[in-house]
Design a protein around this motif. Structure first.
Motif, mmCIF file in Angstrom:
data_model
loop_
_atom_site.group_PDB
_atom_site.id
_atom_site.type_symbol
_atom_site.label_atom_id
_atom_site.label_comp_id
_atom_site.label_asym_id
_atom_site.label_seq_id
_atom_site.Cartn_x
_atom_site.Cartn_y
_atom_site.Cartn_z
ATOM 1 N N ASP A 335 0.861 -1.186 0.000
ATOM 2 C CA ASP A 335 0.000 0.000 0.000
ATOM 3 C C ASP A 335 0.894 1.232 0.000
ATOM 4 O OD1 ASP A 335 -1.836 1.993 0.357
ATOM 5 O OD2 ASP A 335 -2.651 1.240 2.248
ATOM 6 N N TYR A 336 0.825 2.017 -1.067
ATOM 7 C CA TYR A 336 1.708 3.168 -1.211
ATOM 8 C C TYR A 336 1.087 4.467 -0.685
ATOM 9 C CZ TYR A 336 4.486 0.071 -4.147
ATOM 10 O OH TYR A 336 5.249 -0.971 -4.607
ATOM 11 N N ASP A 337 -0.077 4.378 -0.080
ATOM 12 C CA ASP A 337 -0.698 5.572 0.495
ATOM 13 C C ASP A 337 -0.109 5.858 1.878
ATOM 14 O OD1 ASP A 337 -2.366 6.040 -1.646
ATOM 15 O OD2 ASP A 337 -3.993 4.810 -0.835
ATOM 16 N N ASN A 338 0.025 7.122 2.194
ATOM 17 C CA ASN A 338 0.459 7.577 3.523
ATOM 18 C C ASN A 338 1.801 6.976 3.944
ATOM 19 O OD1 ASN A 338 -1.827 9.241 4.050
ATOM 20 N ND2 ASN A 338 -3.025 7.402 4.483
ATOM 21 N N ILE A 339 2.782 7.057 3.054
ATOM 22 C CA ILE A 339 4.139 6.637 3.394
ATOM 23 C C ILE A 339 4.844 7.796 4.100
ATOM 24 C CG2 ILE A 339 6.384 5.941 2.475
ATOM 25 C CD1 ILE A 339 4.906 4.690 0.111
ATOM 26 N N PRO A 340 5.276 7.616 5.347
ATOM 27 C CA PRO A 340 5.972 8.714 6.032
ATOM 28 C C PRO A 340 7.348 8.931 5.424
ATOM 29 C CG PRO A 340 5.985 6.737 7.384
ATOM 30 C CD PRO A 340 5.129 6.421 6.195
ATOM 31 N N ALA A 341 7.792 10.182 5.444
ATOM 32 C CA ALA A 341 9.112 10.519 4.905
ATOM 33 C C ALA A 341 9.745 11.572 5.794
ATOM 34 C CB ALA A 341 8.995 11.037 3.468
ATOM 35 N N ALA A 342 11.067 11.587 5.805
ATOM 36 C CA ALA A 342 11.801 12.554 6.625
ATOM 37 C C ALA A 342 12.963 13.116 5.836
ATOM 38 C CB ALA A 342 12.305 11.902 7.909
ATOM 39 N N VAL A 343 13.323 14.339 6.173
ATOM 40 C CA VAL A 343 14.539 14.973 5.660
ATOM 41 C C VAL A 343 15.398 15.272 6.881
ATOM 42 C CG1 VAL A 343 15.522 16.893 4.360
ATOM 43 C CG2 VAL A 343 13.258 16.009 3.752
ATOM 44 N N PHE A 344 16.563 14.640 6.959
ATOM 45 C CA PHE A 344 17.411 14.810 8.138
ATOM 46 C C PHE A 344 18.315 16.016 7.958
ATOM 47 C CE2 PHE A 344 16.133 10.374 8.156
ATOM 48 C CZ PHE A 344 15.639 10.257 9.445
ATOM 49 N N SER A 345 17.648 17.142 7.798
ATOM 50 C CA SER A 345 18.310 18.435 7.670
ATOM 51 C C SER A 345 18.589 18.962 9.073
ATOM 52 C CB SER A 345 17.411 19.393 6.874
ATOM 53 O OG SER A 345 16.071 19.326 7.359
ATOM 54 N N HIS A 346 19.022 20.224 9.163
ATOM 55 C CA HIS A 346 19.265 20.863 10.464
ATOM 56 C C HIS A 346 18.403 22.127 10.549
ATOM 57 C CE1 HIS A 346 22.796 18.259 10.469
ATOM 58 N NE2 HIS A 346 22.963 18.554 11.732
ATOM 59 N N PRO A 347 17.217 22.070 11.174
ATOM 60 C CA PRO A 347 16.581 20.951 11.871
ATOM 61 C C PRO A 347 15.890 20.003 10.890
ATOM 62 C CG PRO A 347 15.163 22.848 11.959
ATOM 63 C CD PRO A 347 16.426 23.308 11.292
ATOM 64 N N PRO A 348 15.535 18.796 11.347
ATOM 65 C CA PRO A 348 14.911 17.830 10.444
ATOM 66 C C PRO A 348 13.451 18.143 10.162
ATOM 67 C CG PRO A 348 15.082 16.913 12.646
ATOM 68 C CD PRO A 348 15.800 18.232 12.675
#
Length: 448
Positions: A335-348
């Motif tokens: 199921d490709y709906d609502n896949i969480p994603a993050a960018v580990f930037s400063h701040p993330p």
């Protein structure tokens, strides 16, 4: 027909390893070919070593903040890039060994060789040996894109960045996606002057506009330099080793290093897929159906090589689904709906579900709740940096359709919150939950 194997996997990254291990556990005779190192992009030259660098980089701010918390920290703490680099590579070696042991313990034959498809049920190894299999799984991932311009050979990509001898004093990063912004934060914290150039005027396309604008604002305040609408024209290397980057619409930039972070291309070139009638899209990705099957019935593909969602957990889910369906007697689809994603930037940054713009376009009636606050740690540290949490709800049903955040530790917070979005919970469900105080996460249940 009798085959050498039931399944032959090309590529021992996250998706290929999961598919091979689980298929073998179901009783299939499995081999996996890997031309570099077991573990793939994520483990060897991607998210794992990068996250360790991010941890290391964050100490630059933590050491400054520590003074306000009573710690006697030198004005100029000594940092050794070589120590961090070597320790990170040691951890990569450990995980590589763990992946290898997992495959061995499940009876998977590991073949350290490049494998090329030479028929619907056949692969040829680099030593010329031919191997047959009832099914072939393509899990070769993708590689960083390099612009076709004069002097491109003077730049590096995320593949090489983990092996640098020293940290450059000045670096130009081409791109505005998550890889570009993450390494921009890393290099900045290690003391480099960072210039990011992008051919448009938008960073992190696809993320919620309010969140990405906040990251841009914070990054510029910290001293990162952004050049928008900058078409890449070329790189000239001077006798002193410095690089002059030419770009449309801006003055040339003189730096010590150039890094390309302009997307990733599926690793299908020279793989021989045409010999089996496997169709590729315009970007070279393997075209597959909902069951990861290509246009050749005996050949399947999972992970970044399909260019659906280039995320490690997605590749793992696809590999698991393939094994369950093919050898486990189950009927499973990702199921490709609502896949969480993050960018580990400063701040993330972190997000799941629809952005505000997507929700307004799709649903029409939308309610948006926000919390714009200064984290407690930043207050005592004297840091003006603010966090922003954003909740997007269906205006008719009160269902939460999106959560988007920027601030300390938001990827850790979002993982649990993403379950609520996936479960179709409502704003009332969050309101009914008592806050855990004092935390940053409590802002999720306090929005009014």
């Amino acid at each position: 027909m009798t085959y050498d194997y039931d399944l032959f996997v090309i590529g021992a990254g996250s998706g290929g390893t999961r598919a091979a291990r689980v298929s073998a556990a179901y009783g299939a005779r499995v081999a996996v070919a890997e031309e570099y190192r077991v573990g793939g992009t994520c483990v060897i030259r991607g998210c794992v070593p990068k996250k360790l660098l991010i941890y290391g980089a964050h100490f630059a701010e933590d050491l400054k903040d520590a003074k306000r918390f009573g710690w006697n920290v030198p004005e100029q703490p000594d940092f050794s890039w070589s120590v961090l680099r070597d320790n990170v590579m040691e951890e990569v070696d450990r995980i590589n060994g763990a992946y290898t042991n997992t495959l061995n313990s499940n009876g998977v034959d590991i073949i350290l060789s490049r494998a090329v498809v030479t028929g619907p049920n056949e692969v040829t190894l680099s030593d010329g040996r031919k191997v047959t299999a009832e099914r072939i799984l393509i899990a070769v991932g993708a590689h960083p894109a390099i612009p076709d311009c004069p002097g491109a050979e003077h730049g590096i990509t995320s593949n090489e960045v983990f092996h640098l001898d020293t940290i450059p004093k000045r670096i130009l990063i081409a791109g505005a996606g998550y890889i570009a912004n993450e390494f921009a934060g890393i290099f900045h914290q290690f003391g480099a002057h960072v210039i990011l150039i992008n051919r448009t005027d938008v960073i992190l396309r696809g993320y919620d506009e309010s969140i990405r604008d906040r990251l841009l604002q914070i990054s510029m305040t910290k001293g990162l330099e952004f050049r928008f609408n900058a078409g890449f024209e070329g790189i000239d290397k001077g006798e002193d080793g410095c690089l002059t980057v030419r770009m449309k619409g801006h003055e040339p930039a003189v730096v010590d290093m150039v890094m390309f972070a302009t997307g990733r291309i599926p690793n299908t070139t020279g793989l021989g897929l045409d010999s089996a009638g496997v169709e590729l899209d315009a970007n070279g990705a393997v075209i597959v159906n909902e069951d990861n099957q290509s246009t050749c019935p005996s050949i399947y593909a999972v992970g970044d090589v399909t260019n659906r969602v280039q995320l490690t957990p997605v590749a793992i889910r696809e590999g698991q689904a393939f094994a369950d369906n093919t050898y486990g007697g189950k009927s499973v689809r990702v199921d490709y709906d609502n896949i969480p994603a993050a960018v580990f930037s400063h701040p993330p940054m972190a997000g799941v579900g629809m952005t505000e713009a997507q929700a307004r376009q799709t649903l029409g009636s939308v309610k948006v709740y926000t919390s714009d606050f200064r984290p407690m740690k930043n207050v005592l540290a004297g840091r003006n940096e603010r966090a922003l949490y954003k909740m997007i709800c269906d205006g008719d049903t009160d269902r939460i359709v999106g959560l988007h955040m920027i601030g300390p530790d938001v990827p850790e917070i979002l993982q649990a919150a993403a379950i609520a979005v996936k479960a179709r919970l409502t704003k009332a469900d969050f309101d009914a939950t008592i806050a855990l105080h004092p935390t940053m996460a409590e802002e999720l249940v306090l929005m009014r």
